[in-house]
Design a protein around this motif. Structure first.
Motif, PDB file in Angstrom:
ATOM      1  N   VAL A 187       0.848  -1.187   0.000  1.00  0.00           N
ATOM      2  CA  VAL A 187       0.000   0.000   0.000  1.00  0.00           C
ATOM      3  C   VAL A 187       0.885   1.239   0.000  1.00  0.00           C
ATOM      4  O   VAL A 187       1.727   1.412   0.890  1.00  0.00           O
ATOM      5  N   VAL A 188       0.695   2.103  -0.996  1.00  0.00           N
ATOM      6  CA  VAL A 188       1.445   3.354  -1.110  1.00  0.00           C
ATOM      7  C   VAL A 188       0.796   4.407  -0.218  1.00  0.00           C
ATOM      8  O   VAL A 188      -0.434   4.475  -0.122  1.00  0.00           O
ATOM      9  N   PRO A 189       1.567   5.232   0.459  1.00  0.00           N
ATOM     10  CA  PRO A 189       0.958   6.331   1.232  1.00  0.00           C
ATOM     11  C   PRO A 189       0.064   7.189   0.338  1.00  0.00           C
ATOM     12  O   PRO A 189       0.314   7.367  -0.852  1.00  0.00           O
ATOM     13  N   ARG A 190      -0.996   7.700   0.913  1.00  0.00           N
ATOM     14  CA  ARG A 190      -1.940   8.493   0.140  1.00  0.00           C
ATOM     15  C   ARG A 190      -1.265   9.769  -0.361  1.00  0.00           C
ATOM     16  O   ARG A 190      -0.318  10.286   0.260  1.00  0.00           O
ATOM     17  N   PRO A 191      -1.756  10.312  -1.494  1.00  0.00           N
ATOM     18  CA  PRO A 191      -1.212  11.588  -1.982  1.00  0.00           C
ATOM     19  C   PRO A 191      -1.475  12.701  -0.975  1.00  0.00           C
ATOM     20  O   PRO A 191      -2.400  12.619  -0.153  1.00  0.00           O
ATOM     21  N   ASN A 192      -0.704  13.743  -1.056  1.00  0.00           N
ATOM     22  CA  ASN A 192      -0.908  14.908  -0.188  1.00  0.00           C
ATOM     23  C   ASN A 192      -0.719  16.173  -1.029  1.00  0.00           C
ATOM     24  O   ASN A 192       0.401  16.638  -1.230  1.00  0.00           O
ATOM     25  N   ILE A 193      -1.843  16.714  -1.526  1.00  0.00           N
ATOM     26  CA  ILE A 193      -1.802  17.956  -2.320  1.00  0.00           C
ATOM     27  C   ILE A 193      -2.598  19.066  -1.639  1.00  0.00           C
ATOM     28  O   ILE A 193      -2.810  20.129  -2.206  1.00  0.00           O
ATOM     29  N   SER A 194      -3.054  18.803  -0.411  1.00  0.00           N
ATOM     30  CA  SER A 194      -3.924  19.753   0.272  1.00  0.00           C
ATOM     31  C   SER A 194      -3.206  21.070   0.536  1.00  0.00           C
ATOM     32  O   SER A 194      -1.987  21.132   0.659  1.00  0.00           O
ATOM     33  N   GLY A 195      -4.006  22.095   0.661  1.00  0.00           N
ATOM     34  CA  GLY A 195      -3.487  23.425   0.945  1.00  0.00           C
ATOM     35  C   GLY A 195      -4.627  24.416   0.872  1.00  0.00           C
ATOM     36  O   GLY A 195      -5.804  24.052   0.869  1.00  0.00           O
ATOM     37  N   GLN A 196      -4.282  25.684   0.811  1.00  0.00           N
ATOM     38  CA  GLN A 196      -5.297  26.708   0.670  1.00  0.00           C
ATOM     39  C   GLN A 196      -5.978  26.583  -0.691  1.00  0.00           C
ATOM     40  O   GLN A 196      -5.339  26.215  -1.687  1.00  0.00           O
ATOM     41  N   TYR A 227     -14.388  24.276  -8.559  1.00  0.00           N
ATOM     42  CA  TYR A 227     -14.022  22.955  -9.075  1.00  0.00           C
ATOM     43  C   TYR A 227     -13.161  22.267  -8.017  1.00  0.00           C
ATOM     44  O   TYR A 227     -12.629  22.905  -7.107  1.00  0.00           O
ATOM     45  N   LYS A 228     -13.019  20.947  -8.148  1.00  0.00           N
ATOM     46  CA  LYS A 228     -12.159  20.181  -7.249  1.00  0.00           C
ATOM     47  C   LYS A 228     -11.168  19.368  -8.072  1.00  0.00           C
ATOM     48  O   LYS A 228     -11.544  18.757  -9.075  1.00  0.00           O
ATOM     49  N   ILE A 229      -9.912  19.375  -7.630  1.00  0.00           N
ATOM     50  CA  ILE A 229      -8.881  18.563  -8.262  1.00  0.00           C
ATOM     51  C   ILE A 229      -8.567  17.405  -7.320  1.00  0.00           C
ATOM     52  O   ILE A 229      -8.252  17.614  -6.140  1.00  0.00           O
ATOM     53  N   TYR A 230      -8.659  16.166  -7.840  1.00  0.00           N
ATOM     54  CA  TYR A 230      -8.368  14.966  -7.048  1.00  0.00           C
ATOM     55  C   TYR A 230      -7.097  14.297  -7.551  1.00  0.00           C
ATOM     56  O   TYR A 230      -6.856  14.231  -8.763  1.00  0.00           O
ATOM     57  N   ALA A 231      -6.317  13.789  -6.608  1.00  0.00           N
ATOM     58  CA  ALA A 231      -5.147  12.966  -6.924  1.00  0.00           C
ATOM     59  C   ALA A 231      -5.369  11.588  -6.311  1.00  0.00           C
ATOM     60  O   ALA A 231      -5.691  11.476  -5.115  1.00  0.00           O
ATOM     61  N   TYR A 232      -5.230  10.518  -7.130  1.00  0.00           N
ATOM     62  CA  TYR A 232      -5.515   9.151  -6.669  1.00  0.00           C
ATOM     63  C   TYR A 232      -4.278   8.268  -6.787  1.00  0.00           C
ATOM     64  O   TYR A 232      -3.456   8.435  -7.690  1.00  0.00           O
ATOM     65  N   ASN A 233      -4.215   7.271  -5.857  1.00  0.00           N
ATOM     66  CA  ASN A 233      -3.302   6.145  -6.027  1.00  0.00           C
ATOM     67  C   ASN A 233      -3.945   4.899  -5.427  1.00  0.00           C
ATOM     68  O   ASN A 233      -5.122   4.937  -5.028  1.00  0.00           O
ATOM     69  N   ASN A 234      -3.184   3.807  -5.371  1.00  0.00           N
ATOM     70  CA  ASN A 234      -3.721   2.529  -4.859  1.00  0.00           C
ATOM     71  C   ASN A 234      -5.034   2.155  -5.555  1.00  0.00           C
ATOM     72  O   ASN A 234      -6.022   1.792  -4.910  1.00  0.00           O
ATOM     73  N   ASN A 235      -5.023   2.270  -6.896  1.00  0.00           N
ATOM     74  CA  ASN A 235      -6.215   1.926  -7.687  1.00  0.00           C
ATOM     75  C   ASN A 235      -7.464   2.663  -7.203  1.00  0.00           C
ATOM     76  O   ASN A 235      -8.526   2.062  -7.004  1.00  0.00           O
ATOM     77  N   HIS A 236      -7.320   3.941  -7.013  1.00  0.00           N
ATOM     78  CA  HIS A 236      -8.405   4.802  -6.540  1.00  0.00           C
ATOM     79  C   HIS A 236      -8.778   4.527  -5.082  1.00  0.00           C
ATOM     80  O   HIS A 236      -9.799   5.010  -4.592  1.00  0.00           O
ATOM     81  N   GLY A 237      -7.945   3.768  -4.397  1.00  0.00           N
ATOM     82  CA  GLY A 237      -8.243   3.481  -2.999  1.00  0.00           C
ATOM     83  C   GLY A 237      -7.856   4.607  -2.065  1.00  0.00           C
ATOM     84  O   GLY A 237      -8.389   4.716  -0.961  1.00  0.00           O
ATOM     85  N   SER A 238      -6.911   5.453  -2.482  1.00  0.00           N
ATOM     86  CA  SER A 238      -6.483   6.589  -1.665  1.00  0.00           C
ATOM     87  C   SER A 238      -6.512   7.846  -2.521  1.00  0.00           C
ATOM     88  O   SER A 238      -6.237   7.806  -3.726  1.00  0.00           O
ATOM     89  N   SER A 239      -6.837   8.968  -1.885  1.00  0.00           N
ATOM     90  CA  SER A 239      -6.904  10.215  -2.661  1.00  0.00           C
ATOM     91  C   SER A 239      -6.727  11.414  -1.759  1.00  0.00           C
ATOM     92  O   SER A 239      -6.818  11.328  -0.536  1.00  0.00           O
ATOM     93  N   ASP A 240      -6.484  12.533  -2.389  1.00  0.00           N
ATOM     94  CA  ASP A 240      -6.503  13.836  -1.730  1.00  0.00           C
ATOM     95  C   ASP A 240      -7.053  14.825  -2.749  1.00  0.00           C
ATOM     96  O   ASP A 240      -7.042  14.565  -3.969  1.00  0.00           O
ATOM     97  N   SER A 241      -7.568  15.963  -2.275  1.00  0.00           N
ATOM     98  CA  SER A 241      -8.187  16.931  -3.199  1.00  0.00           C
ATOM     99  C   SER A 241      -7.900  18.350  -2.751  1.00  0.00           C
ATOM    100  O   SER A 241      -7.509  18.601  -1.605  1.00  0.00           O
ATOM    101  N   ILE A 242      -8.108  19.277  -3.678  1.00  0.00           N
ATOM    102  CA  ILE A 242      -7.969  20.697  -3.387  1.00  0.00           C
ATOM    103  C   ILE A 242      -9.028  21.462  -4.168  1.00  0.00           C
ATOM    104  O   ILE A 242      -9.374  21.080  -5.298  1.00  0.00           O
ATOM    105  N   ASP A 243      -9.586  22.519  -3.564  1.00  0.00           N
ATOM    106  CA  ASP A 243     -10.608  23.339  -4.225  1.00  0.00           C
ATOM    107  C   ASP A 243      -9.939  24.378  -5.122  1.00  0.00           C
ATOM    108  O   ASP A 243      -8.922  24.972  -4.768  1.00  0.00           O
ATOM    109  N   VAL A 244     -10.554  24.591  -6.291  1.00  0.00           N
ATOM    110  CA  VAL A 244     -10.063  25.587  -7.233  1.00  0.00           C
ATOM    111  C   VAL A 244     -11.246  26.454  -7.678  1.00  0.00           C
ATOM    112  O   VAL A 244     -12.253  25.928  -8.156  1.00  0.00           O
TER     113      VAL A 244
END
Length: 222
Positions: A16-25, A91-108
């Motif tokens: 299992v890969v650690p989940r993405p981390n793109i969060s921020g303002q 809009y929302k930008i999502y980043a996925y890994n682990n076959n869409h099992g893990s994700s992070d998102s940011i608002d745009v």
């Protein structure tokens, strides 16, 4: 010495890969129609590797970017030249890994502004009250949208089919205003331009005076 035998059971577990981390303002973008932009997001990831990116609308449904902009699902970049104005839209930008099992998102939030436009209005020549052919107005816009004319002095002159004509028998200053109201998605209204000129009395053709003569004949006597 007696040999010692050790037995090991190896169990293969899912990596299992650690989940993405793109969060921020939240990212707030203000763009202008037809301007060309490189990557607008500049996202960075401090988590696990990303398999795929997705662009979602405010209802959190996979969507396409505004017309003229391109979202790269492999790189997580947004670029291009927007084609239509819009108010601030989420809009929302999502980043996925682990076959869409893990994700992070940011608002745009994306705002797209209209372009400004200008009116070019040439000077107008003086006219006479006796002129029967209208003077062409000839204003143009740098947007290519049509110009709308009106007379600011309707008791002196009027606009007829893109020309200006004197009001019969009226002299004085005629002022014509040129406007362009813009459109729904691309151009703002242009600043109005006005041109003035003088209408003077024209020479009237001479009038022929007709005089009636009554002739009387006196019968003679023989």
């Amino acid at each position: 010495a007696t040999p010692v035998i050790r037995s090991y059971i190896l169990t293969d577990t899912q990596h299992v890969v650690p989940r993405p981390n793109i969060s921020g303002q939240p990212i707030e973008l203000t763009l202008t129609v037809f301007n060309n932009y490189g990557d607008l997001l500049g996202l960075s990831n401090t988590g696990g590797g990303i398999d795929v990116w997705e662009f979602h609308n405010s209802a959190d449904v996979i969507d396409v970017a505004p017309d003229g902009l391109y979202f790269d699902a492999n790189q997580g970049t947004l670029s291009g030249a927007p084609e239509e104005a819009q108010e601030s839209t989420l809009y929302k930008i999502y980043a996925y890994n682990n076959n869409h099992g893990s994700s992070d998102s940011i608002d745009v939030y994306i705002t797209i502004k209209k372009l400004d436009q200008s009116i070019m209005f040439p000077a107008l020549s003086g006219m006479k009250t006796t002129d029967t052919i209208g003077q062409g107005l000839g204003a143009t816009t740098d947007s290519g949208l049509p110009v709308v004319y009106r007379s600011a002095t309707p008791t002196i002159c009027e606009v007829v089919s893109g020309t200006v004509k004197p009001i019969a028998g009226k002299t004085g200053t005629c002022t014509i205003v040129a406007t362009q109201p813009g459109d729904d998605h691309t151009y703002n209204a242009a600043t109005a331009q006005s041109r003035s000129f003088t209408i003077v009395a024209g020479l009237q053709p001479p009038k022929l005076a007709l005089t009636t003569y009554n002739l009387y004949f006196k019968r003679g006597t023989s």
